[in-house]
Design a protein around this motif. Sequence first.
Motif, PDB file in Angstrom:
ATOM      1  N   PRO A   1       0.803  -1.240   0.000  1.00  0.00           N
ATOM      2  CA  PRO A   1       0.000   0.000   0.000  1.00  0.00           C
ATOM      3  C   PRO A   1       0.829   1.280   0.000  1.00  0.00           C
ATOM      4  CG  PRO A   1      -0.948  -1.593   1.514  1.00  0.00           C
ATOM      5  CD  PRO A   1       0.343  -2.181   1.049  1.00  0.00           C
ATOM      6  N   ILE A   2       2.015   1.249   0.586  1.00  0.00           N
ATOM      7  CA  ILE A   2       2.855   2.451   0.579  1.00  0.00           C
ATOM      8  C   ILE A   2       3.216   2.821  -0.864  1.00  0.00           C
ATOM      9  CG2 ILE A   2       5.170   3.325   1.133  1.00  0.00           C
ATOM     10  CD1 ILE A   2       4.975   1.943   3.822  1.00  0.00           C
ATOM     11  N   ILE A   3       3.552   1.818  -1.668  1.00  0.00           N
ATOM     12  CA  ILE A   3       3.876   2.067  -3.074  1.00  0.00           C
ATOM     13  C   ILE A   3       2.637   2.550  -3.822  1.00  0.00           C
ATOM     14  CG2 ILE A   3       4.826   1.092  -5.196  1.00  0.00           C
ATOM     15  CD1 ILE A   3       6.809   1.175  -2.892  1.00  0.00           C
ATOM     16  N   SER A   4       1.498   1.974  -3.516  1.00  0.00           N
ATOM     17  CA  SER A   4       0.253   2.399  -4.174  1.00  0.00           C
ATOM     18  C   SER A   4      -0.002   3.877  -3.944  1.00  0.00           C
ATOM     19  CB  SER A   4      -0.923   1.572  -3.657  1.00  0.00           C
ATOM     20  OG  SER A   4      -0.749   0.201  -3.963  1.00  0.00           O
ATOM     21  N   GLY A   5       0.213   4.338  -2.733  1.00  0.00           N
ATOM     22  CA  GLY A   5      -0.010   5.750  -2.429  1.00  0.00           C
ATOM     23  C   GLY A   5       0.939   6.663  -3.177  1.00  0.00           C
ATOM     24  N   ILE A   6       2.181   6.229  -3.303  1.00  0.00           N
ATOM     25  CA  ILE A   6       3.173   7.033  -4.032  1.00  0.00           C
ATOM     26  C   ILE A   6       2.796   7.121  -5.510  1.00  0.00           C
ATOM     27  CG2 ILE A   6       5.572   7.062  -4.818  1.00  0.00           C
ATOM     28  CD1 ILE A   6       6.262   5.784  -2.040  1.00  0.00           C
ATOM     29  N   LEU A   7       2.397   5.996  -6.098  1.00  0.00           N
ATOM     30  CA  LEU A   7       2.011   6.001  -7.508  1.00  0.00           C
ATOM     31  C   LEU A   7       0.785   6.865  -7.758  1.00  0.00           C
ATOM     32  CD1 LEU A   7       2.562   2.224  -8.382  1.00  0.00           C
ATOM     33  CD2 LEU A   7       4.025   4.157  -8.991  1.00  0.00           C
ATOM     34  N   GLU A   8      -0.145   6.883  -6.806  1.00  0.00           N
ATOM     35  CA  GLU A   8      -1.317   7.743  -6.951  1.00  0.00           C
ATOM     36  C   GLU A   8      -0.916   9.210  -7.016  1.00  0.00           C
ATOM     37  OE1 GLU A   8      -3.765   6.671  -3.662  1.00  0.00           O
ATOM     38  OE2 GLU A   8      -4.373   4.748  -4.539  1.00  0.00           O
ATOM     39  N   LYS A   9       0.071   9.604  -6.228  1.00  0.00           N
ATOM     40  CA  LYS A   9       0.539  10.994  -6.251  1.00  0.00           C
ATOM     41  C   LYS A   9       1.294  11.321  -7.536  1.00  0.00           C
ATOM     42  CE  LYS A   9       0.935  11.632  -1.239  1.00  0.00           C
ATOM     43  NZ  LYS A   9       1.857  11.938  -0.112  1.00  0.00           N
ATOM     44  N   LEU A  10       1.969  10.315  -8.080  1.00  0.00           N
ATOM     45  CA  LEU A  10       2.767  10.552  -9.279  1.00  0.00           C
ATOM     46  C   LEU A  10       1.937  10.502 -10.560  1.00  0.00           C
ATOM     47  CD1 LEU A  10       5.956   8.441  -8.455  1.00  0.00           C
ATOM     48  CD2 LEU A  10       5.860  10.926  -8.713  1.00  0.00           C
ATOM     49  N   GLU A  11       0.760   9.890 -10.490  1.00  0.00           N
ATOM     50  CA  GLU A  11       0.011   9.609 -11.714  1.00  0.00           C
ATOM     51  C   GLU A  11      -0.302  10.852 -12.530  1.00  0.00           C
ATOM     52  OE1 GLU A  11      -3.733   6.903 -13.247  1.00  0.00           O
ATOM     53  OE2 GLU A  11      -3.313   7.069 -11.105  1.00  0.00           O
ATOM     54  N   THR A  12      -0.617  11.953 -11.895  1.00  0.00           N
ATOM     55  CA  THR A  12      -0.961  13.161 -12.651  1.00  0.00           C
ATOM     56  C   THR A  12       0.264  13.968 -13.061  1.00  0.00           C
ATOM     57  OG1 THR A  12      -1.239  14.510 -10.649  1.00  0.00           O
ATOM     58  CG2 THR A  12      -3.188  13.328 -11.489  1.00  0.00           C
ATOM     59  N   THR A  13       1.453  13.506 -12.717  1.00  0.00           N
ATOM     60  CA  THR A  13       2.661  14.238 -13.098  1.00  0.00           C
ATOM     61  C   THR A  13       3.275  13.707 -14.392  1.00  0.00           C
ATOM     62  OG1 THR A  13       4.258  12.833 -11.895  1.00  0.00           O
ATOM     63  CG2 THR A  13       3.139  14.586 -10.638  1.00  0.00           C
ATOM     64  N   MET A  14       2.658  12.698 -14.999  1.00  0.00           N
ATOM     65  CA  MET A  14       3.169  12.143 -16.269  1.00  0.00           C
ATOM     66  C   MET A  14       2.023  11.484 -16.997  1.00  0.00           C
ATOM     67  SD  MET A  14       5.374   8.974 -14.601  1.00  0.00           S
ATOM     68  CE  MET A  14       5.958   9.986 -13.226  1.00  0.00           C
ATOM     69  N   ASP A  15       2.199  11.213 -18.277  1.00  0.00           N
ATOM     70  CA  ASP A  15       1.135  10.608 -19.078  1.00  0.00           C
ATOM     71  C   ASP A  15       1.034   9.100 -18.881  1.00  0.00           C
ATOM     72  OD1 ASP A  15       0.513  13.080 -20.462  1.00  0.00           O
ATOM     73  OD2 ASP A  15       2.401  12.799 -21.537  1.00  0.00           O
ATOM     74  N   VAL A  16       2.174   8.451 -18.711  1.00  0.00           N
ATOM     75  CA  VAL A  16       2.236   6.995 -18.578  1.00  0.00           C
ATOM     76  C   VAL A  16       3.086   6.677 -17.355  1.00  0.00           C
ATOM     77  CG1 VAL A  16       2.845   4.827 -19.717  1.00  0.00           C
ATOM     78  CG2 VAL A  16       2.203   6.810 -21.102  1.00  0.00           C
ATOM     79  N   LEU A  17       2.566   5.860 -16.452  1.00  0.00           N
ATOM     80  CA  LEU A  17       3.372   5.439 -15.312  1.00  0.00           C
ATOM     81  C   LEU A  17       4.314   4.332 -15.770  1.00  0.00           C
ATOM     82  CD1 LEU A  17       0.957   5.392 -12.236  1.00  0.00           C
ATOM     83  CD2 LEU A  17       2.876   6.926 -12.650  1.00  0.00           C
ATOM     84  N   GLY A  18       5.605   4.578 -15.622  1.00  0.00           N
ATOM     85  CA  GLY A  18       6.604   3.585 -16.003  1.00  0.00           C
ATOM     86  C   GLY A  18       6.932   2.699 -14.822  1.00  0.00           C
ATOM     87  N   TYR A  19       6.782   1.393 -14.998  1.00  0.00           N
ATOM     88  CA  TYR A  19       6.994   0.428 -13.921  1.00  0.00           C
ATOM     89  C   TYR A  19       8.300  -0.328 -14.160  1.00  0.00           C
ATOM     90  CZ  TYR A  19       2.128   0.839 -12.226  1.00  0.00           C
ATOM     91  OH  TYR A  19       0.938   1.285 -11.694  1.00  0.00           O
ATOM     92  N   ASN A  20       9.270  -0.115 -13.276  1.00  0.00           N
ATOM     93  CA  ASN A  20      10.482  -0.928 -13.276  1.00  0.00           C
ATOM     94  C   ASN A  20      10.275  -2.100 -12.329  1.00  0.00           C
ATOM     95  OD1 ASN A  20      11.617   1.074 -14.883  1.00  0.00           O
ATOM     96  ND2 ASN A  20      13.548   1.112 -13.756  1.00  0.00           N
TER      97      ASN A  20
ATOM     98  N   VAL B   1      -2.557   4.575 -17.422  1.00  0.00           N
ATOM     99  CA  VAL B   1      -1.836   3.909 -18.504  1.00  0.00           C
ATOM    100  C   VAL B   1      -0.445   3.564 -17.988  1.00  0.00           C
ATOM    101  CG1 VAL B   1      -1.001   4.070 -20.872  1.00  0.00           C
ATOM    102  CG2 VAL B   1      -3.135   5.216 -20.221  1.00  0.00           C
ATOM    103  N   MET B   2       0.003   2.346 -18.262  1.00  0.00           N
ATOM    104  CA  MET B   2       1.268   1.861 -17.716  1.00  0.00           C
ATOM    105  C   MET B   2       2.167   1.322 -18.831  1.00  0.00           C
ATOM    106  SD  MET B   2      -0.539  -0.262 -14.614  1.00  0.00           S
ATOM    107  CE  MET B   2      -2.019  -0.503 -15.597  1.00  0.00           C
ATOM    108  N   VAL B   3       3.465   1.305 -18.551  1.00  0.00           N
ATOM    109  CA  VAL B   3       4.423   0.657 -19.440  1.00  0.00           C
ATOM    110  C   VAL B   3       5.518   0.038 -18.580  1.00  0.00           C
ATOM    111  CG1 VAL B   3       5.832   2.753 -19.764  1.00  0.00           C
ATOM    112  CG2 VAL B   3       5.895   0.932 -21.480  1.00  0.00           C
TER     113      VAL B   3
END
Length: 794
Positions: free
Chosen positions: A475-494, A511-513
């Motif tokens: 859940p900690i990662i989920s919260g971080i990704l939620e904050k980052l989602e509007t700062t880019m068009d595609v969330l890049g997952y390493n 949208v993810m890549v």
Amino acid sequence: MKKINLNKGWKVWKDLDPFELVFRVPRDAVRVDLPHDAMFHEEQKQGTANGGYTGNIDAGEYKYYKRFFAPEEYRGGHVMLQFEGIYRNAGVFVNQSKVGGSAYGYTDFTVEAGDYLRYGEENEILVTVKCGTRSSRWYSGAGIYRDVWLFHGGETYVKPYGLRFTTIDADSEGALVCVSARIHNDGLSAKTLDLSVRVQEVGEGKTAADQVYPVRINSRSVLDFRKNIYIDGAKLWEEDSPNLYQITLTIREGETVLDETRVISGIRKLSLDSRRGLRVNGKTVKLRGACVHHDQGILGASAYEDYEYRRVKRLKEAGFNAIRSAHNPASQALLNACDRLGMYVMDELVDVWNKSKVSYDYAIDFERSWEQDLRHMVDADYNHPSVIMYSTGNEIFEICTEKGFETSRMLSDKFHELDSTRYTTNGINGAFAAGDGLARIVDDITHGEADTGTGDVNVFMAAMERDMPGIVSHPIISGILEKLETTMDVLGYNYMTSRYLKDAAKYADRVMVGTETYPKQIAENWDAITRCPAVIGDFTWTGWDYLGEVSSVYPDLMNPAGDISLIGNRRPVSYYREIVFGLTKQPCIAVQDPANYGIPRNFGPWCYTDCTFSYSYQGQEGKPIMIQVYAGGDTAELFQNGKSLGKQACGKDTAFETQFHTVYEPGELVAVAYENGKEIGRAALRTAGKPAALELSAETYGTLAFINVDVVDEQGLLTADASTPLHIEIEGPAHLLGFGGLRARHRGGYENPDTTAGEGHALAVLRLDSSAEDYKRITVKISGEGLTEGKIEI
């Protein structure tokens, strides 16, 4: 502006004297032609400060010097010098006056030279390079490793990258495009000009548009010219049909041509959403991506377009349709090759923001340089149809902080401001994005048994391979990704494959890549990607071997993590990946060395298998052996010397892989793939004898020739385990740039005529010194003790 290549006739020396006069060229300065990697000519040795980061080679401080003549006709006009890349901390001096520089080593930059030139005389350029200790966590190279150009024009001109070609809309009937340019008038009076815009197909030369537009431009001003043009029946650019156009802008005053600028570009329309994913020209595209580093193998960091053309061609032949430039902006050489061959590009800005990964990396310069470097990157990328996405960074440690969220938005916004036609992403590693929360996450997942204290990124990632799915789903990662989602068009997952389907179900418009993924998860990744429109593709680590980022054990230099080797040979994982992608159902056989049978297969997360294409194990007869078969269809059968070892399930349900266990018996293995009981393909692997001969083949793309060397037995079978000493001789107008095989020893570069083959292969790269009609006079001979000589003419 007229564009003149300045690659020829430089001198370089190592700068050891801090009180040296600016333009004193020492007697031991070496004459070189660019591109040139000074670091690659340093000694590889034990105990280097950089250690395994740069392959046990340290760089230093260098000076590059060149004289050139500036004609009197240049006076009163505009003269600029363009450097496509200097690593690192470059300063540029013209006739002892500093005219500019760049701290970052991967973006090109232009300096104004006109005010400091001596017209009608010889002039001097000095470039200083300061590439000190621990500035990179991979092999960076050092020096002027990309092309250099001189631009000159009159008082009315368009600067480099000042002409742009933009697709507004496109369909089967045609395309609406915009031709735009920033036109400078340095004169003291206003001018009425005629601007001629011509759009022509590259190759056939057919004219698609040709119009003249009158304009007025005031003195000492810049005119932003824009014109929308409709092209009937436009040929669109995409991976299967990379159609290109040449756009020419000619500026005339009356009958006098004041300036002419040309660019090569393509027409293609992009769209992106979570329901239909990425679409190019209206068709959904899944990115079958390869991460690649910028080095050119046995040529070091020197950037040659012919090398990149060969590399992109091989990657595409292996089933890839996309490249991620890891972890720095791509060269013009790479982008030109991708344009020509139809390869999509995710171009990455940086590896760090404000927090360093090694002592003296770009984080030192980020705060004051990011905007300038980002602008240079967009300028260089804009007309390349291959570039579809910008990455603002890779595995940024501070991305979860308040400053990190701000920086992510700031970078993405700047990209969109400068280029509204492309999308933005970031290679987010969930483990590192967690920041201080990582310890708590790992504690939760491993019940306090794991250690997060290691300071090395790769050591930590390898250690946590088993636990990564749990870590990145926390859940900690989920919260971080939620904050980052509007700062880019595609969330890049390493390394966050485990999130794809869950996040697609929970976040309707995400949208993810897969910006970076483990090879061991190829089948799992691709299954999720093909079932989920919101995940637009995958970029494996890594598509091609690279230099540096190795264990610190001397003489390690080459990182063999690629689908394709450093010299361009496909490994078993490459054929496996092609099957998983659904591009072929042909089976493939790979064999584990019997000496390793039964030993736990612990070869790290960035390697898919320890099996190879060798079936030659003298002295291991009768010992247990494991054989992998990769295949499409639903069933695979393996024959050993004509005897069936049985049929086994092999297809999507088994992740397209199965294993046969038997005893080693020299001879022939044949794998047969079936679908619904019908044979759909077969492959064979035979035991090779002792190395007996050398087989050569040549590829020539322009100014470079590539001589592929295979070590074979008397029957012409590749001796895949051969590490054979080789010697090369060249007759004719060419000289040796590099000669080596996998794990061949570095001796101040690979220009030595003696080297060692690896895995039965070697590569020689020649620079052709004369015109194309003379190439036939070049003869290459390669020999090895006890081997029949290989000979070829090019």
